[in-house]
Structure formats: structure tokens, C-alpha cells
Design a protein around this motif. Structure first.
Motif, PDB file in Angstrom:
ATOM      1  N   ASN A   1       1.108  -1.128  -0.098  1.00 59.94           N
ATOM      2  CA  ASN A   1       0.010   0.071   0.148  1.00 59.94           C
ATOM      3  C   ASN A   1       0.965   1.549  -0.057  1.00 59.94           C
ATOM      4  O   ASN A   1       1.217   2.529  -0.422  1.00 59.94           O
ATOM      5  CB  ASN A   1      -0.895   0.121   1.183  1.00 59.94           C
ATOM      6  N   TYR A   2       1.724   1.025   0.553  1.00 62.64           N
ATOM      7  CA  TYR A   2       2.935   2.580   0.770  1.00 62.64           C
ATOM      8  C   TYR A   2       3.504   2.607  -0.610  1.00 62.64           C
ATOM      9  O   TYR A   2       3.226   3.171  -1.071  1.00 62.64           O
ATOM     10  CB  TYR A   2       4.176   2.112   1.699  1.00 62.64           C
ATOM     11  N   GLU A   3       3.640   1.557  -1.223  1.00 64.56           N
ATOM     12  CA  GLU A   3       4.653   1.630  -2.246  1.00 64.56           C
ATOM     13  C   GLU A   3       3.760   2.600  -3.487  1.00 64.56           C
ATOM     14  O   GLU A   3       4.436   3.137  -3.932  1.00 64.56           O
ATOM     15  CB  GLU A   3       4.980   0.297  -2.851  1.00 64.56           C
ATOM     16  N   ARG A   4       2.426   1.441  -3.360  1.00 66.95           N
ATOM     17  CA  ARG A   4       1.372   2.162  -4.172  1.00 66.95           C
ATOM     18  C   ARG A   4       1.328   3.813  -4.227  1.00 66.95           C
ATOM     19  O   ARG A   4       0.984   4.444  -4.525  1.00 66.95           O
ATOM     20  CB  ARG A   4       0.294   0.845  -4.695  1.00 66.95           C
ATOM     21  N   LEU A   5       1.006   4.152  -2.788  1.00 65.32           N
ATOM     22  CA  LEU A   5       0.536   5.294  -2.612  1.00 65.32           C
ATOM     23  C   LEU A   5       1.138   6.390  -2.729  1.00 65.32           C
ATOM     24  O   LEU A   5       1.440   6.930  -3.089  1.00 65.32           O
ATOM     25  CB  LEU A   5       0.113   5.779  -1.193  1.00 65.32           C
ATOM     26  N   LYS A   6       2.846   5.787  -2.576  1.00 66.85           N
ATOM     27  CA  LYS A   6       4.162   6.649  -2.918  1.00 66.85           C
ATOM     28  C   LYS A   6       3.908   7.018  -4.290  1.00 66.85           C
ATOM     29  O   LYS A   6       4.400   8.191  -4.693  1.00 66.85           O
ATOM     30  CB  LYS A   6       5.089   6.000  -1.900  1.00 66.85           C
ATOM     31  N   GLU A   7       3.915   6.286  -5.225  1.00 68.33           N
ATOM     32  CA  GLU A   7       4.031   6.138  -6.437  1.00 68.33           C
ATOM     33  C   GLU A   7       2.312   7.794  -7.019  1.00 68.33           C
ATOM     34  O   GLU A   7       2.415   8.260  -7.785  1.00 68.33           O
ATOM     35  CB  GLU A   7       3.791   4.502  -7.298  1.00 68.33           C
ATOM     36  N   THR A   8       1.686   7.261  -6.705  1.00 73.44           N
ATOM     37  CA  THR A   8       0.652   7.606  -6.600  1.00 73.44           C
ATOM     38  C   THR A   8       0.702   9.553  -6.532  1.00 73.44           C
ATOM     39  O   THR A   8       0.633  10.001  -7.210  1.00 73.44           O
ATOM     40  CB  THR A   8      -1.198   7.627  -6.785  1.00 73.44           C
ATOM     41  N   ALA A   9       1.269   9.086  -4.789  1.00 74.47           N
ATOM     42  CA  ALA A   9       1.727  10.261  -4.376  1.00 74.47           C
ATOM     43  C   ALA A   9       2.820  11.589  -5.535  1.00 74.47           C
ATOM     44  O   ALA A   9       2.680  11.840  -5.745  1.00 74.47           O
ATOM     45  CB  ALA A   9       2.336  10.463  -3.262  1.00 74.47           C
TER      46      ALA A   9
ATOM     47  N   LYS B   1       0.887  12.466  -8.613  1.00 72.27           N
ATOM     48  CA  LYS B   1       0.135  14.042  -8.514  1.00 72.27           C
ATOM     49  C   LYS B   1       1.757  14.803  -7.908  1.00 72.27           C
ATOM     50  O   LYS B   1       0.925  15.954  -8.739  1.00 72.27           O
ATOM     51  CB  LYS B   1      -0.871  13.586  -7.061  1.00 72.27           C
ATOM     52  N   ILE B   2       2.661  14.699  -7.585  1.00 67.48           N
ATOM     53  CA  ILE B   2       3.364  16.153  -7.213  1.00 67.48           C
ATOM     54  C   ILE B   2       3.523  16.125  -8.205  1.00 67.48           C
ATOM     55  O   ILE B   2       3.960  17.625  -8.850  1.00 67.48           O
ATOM     56  CB  ILE B   2       4.285  15.367  -6.381  1.00 67.48           C
ATOM     57  N   ILE B   3       3.788  15.385  -9.704  1.00 65.57           N
ATOM     58  CA  ILE B   3       4.880  15.352 -10.311  1.00 65.57           C
ATOM     59  C   ILE B   3       3.114  17.109 -11.932  1.00 65.57           C
ATOM     60  O   ILE B   3       4.403  17.478 -12.317  1.00 65.57           O
ATOM     61  CB  ILE B   3       5.151  14.578 -11.452  1.00 65.57           C
ATOM     62  N   GLU B   4       2.782  15.464 -11.758  1.00 62.65           N
ATOM     63  CA  GLU B   4       1.473  16.801 -12.453  1.00 62.65           C
ATOM     64  C   GLU B   4       1.417  17.911 -11.667  1.00 62.65           C
ATOM     65  O   GLU B   4       1.266  18.883 -11.963  1.00 62.65           O
ATOM     66  CB  GLU B   4      -0.093  16.054 -11.929  1.00 62.65           C
ATOM     67  N   ARG B   5       1.232  18.615 -10.312  1.00 59.03           N
ATOM     68  CA  ARG B   5       1.461  19.690  -9.820  1.00 59.03           C
ATOM     69  C   ARG B   5       2.330  20.311 -10.240  1.00 59.03           C
ATOM     70  O   ARG B   5       2.156  21.911 -10.464  1.00 59.03           O
ATOM     71  CB  ARG B   5       1.209  19.873  -8.362  1.00 59.03           C
ATOM     72  N   VAL B   6       3.612  19.919 -10.725  1.00 63.07           N
ATOM     73  CA  VAL B   6       5.094  20.740 -10.868  1.00 63.07           C
ATOM     74  C   VAL B   6       4.205  21.515 -11.992  1.00 63.07           C
ATOM     75  O   VAL B   6       4.565  22.312 -12.221  1.00 63.07           O
ATOM     76  CB  VAL B   6       6.089  20.468 -10.611  1.00 63.07           C
ATOM     77  N   ILE B   7       4.352  20.340 -12.961  1.00 63.00           N
ATOM     78  CA  ILE B   7       4.246  20.244 -14.596  1.00 63.00           C
ATOM     79  C   ILE B   7       2.512  21.592 -14.843  1.00 63.00           C
ATOM     80  O   ILE B   7       2.658  22.228 -15.665  1.00 63.00           O
ATOM     81  CB  ILE B   7       3.801  19.232 -15.249  1.00 63.00           C
ATOM     82  N   ALA B   8       1.447  21.027 -13.831  1.00 64.48           N
ATOM     83  CA  ALA B   8       0.298  22.207 -14.567  1.00 64.48           C
ATOM     84  C   ALA B   8       0.897  23.961 -13.710  1.00 64.48           C
ATOM     85  O   ALA B   8       0.366  24.385 -14.489  1.00 64.48           O
ATOM     86  CB  ALA B   8      -0.839  21.959 -13.440  1.00 64.48           C
TER      87      ALA B   8
END
Length: 107
Positions: A84-92, A95-102
Motif C-alpha cells: 500500500n505504501y509503495e502504491r500510494l507513494k507512486e500515486t503521490a 500527483k506532485i509531478i502533475e502539480r509541478v507541471i501544471a
């Protein structure tokens, strides 16, 4: 009269001998009973010790089985949390990359 006194004396002597015999027999029977009681007590103590040892072994085995089951469950829970941690870490991270790009655009 003298004969009667002699008979009484003989009867008293006989009674005293009989009393002694009965006391000896009683003492012997008491000793035998004490011996029987001691043997039964020893036997009961041995049986109790055996039962207690068997119960302790049974409880120890049950405890070991429960311990193994808990360790197995804990390992499975840890593995699931790690996944779960690995899955959520990748998701997080995504999302951070998407926000930075946005926010800053891709450069």
C-alpha cells in the motif's frame, strides 16, 4: 475363696495379655494404614505432576502455535502495508509531478 482369687488373678493376667495383643494388632493395623495412605499420597502426587506436565506441554504447544499464527499474520499485514505504501507513494509522486507541471509547465 483363695481359689476364686487365683481365678480372678489368672483372668486379669489373661485379660492383660489379650489387651497387649490387641494393642499390638491395632498398632500394626495403624502402621499398615499409614503405609497405604503414604503410598496413595505418593501415587496421587505423581499423577498430579504428570497431569500438570501434560497440561503445561499442551498450553506451551498452543502458545507456540498462536505465536506462529500471529507472526504469520503480522508478516502478511506488514507486506500489505508495504505494498500500500509503495502504491500510494507512486500515486503521490505522480500527483506532485502533475502539480509541478501544471504550475510551472514542462520545460
Amino acid at each position: 475363696m483363695l481359689e476364686a482369687l487365683q481365678q480372678i488373678k489368672e483372668a486379669e493376667t489373661t485379660n492383660e495379655q489379650l489387651k497387649q495383643q490387641l494393642q499390638e494388632t491395632l498398632q500394626q493395623k495403624e502402621s499398615e494404614q499409614r503405609q497405604i495412605v503414604q503410598e496413595k499420597k505418593k501415587q496421587l502426587q505423581e499423577e498430579s505432576a504428570k497431569i500438570i506436565a501434560e497440561r503445561e506441554d499442551s498450553l506451551r504447544l498452543n502458545l507456540e502455535q498462536e505465536d506462529q499464527a500471529l507472526k504469520k499474520d503480522a508478516a502478511a499485514a506488514k507486506k500489505q502495508m508495504q505494498a500500500n505504501y509503495e502504491r500510494l507513494k507512486e500515486t503521490a509522486v505522480q500527483k506532485i509531478i502533475e502539480r509541478v507541471i501544471a504550475q510551472y509547465g514542462s520545460q
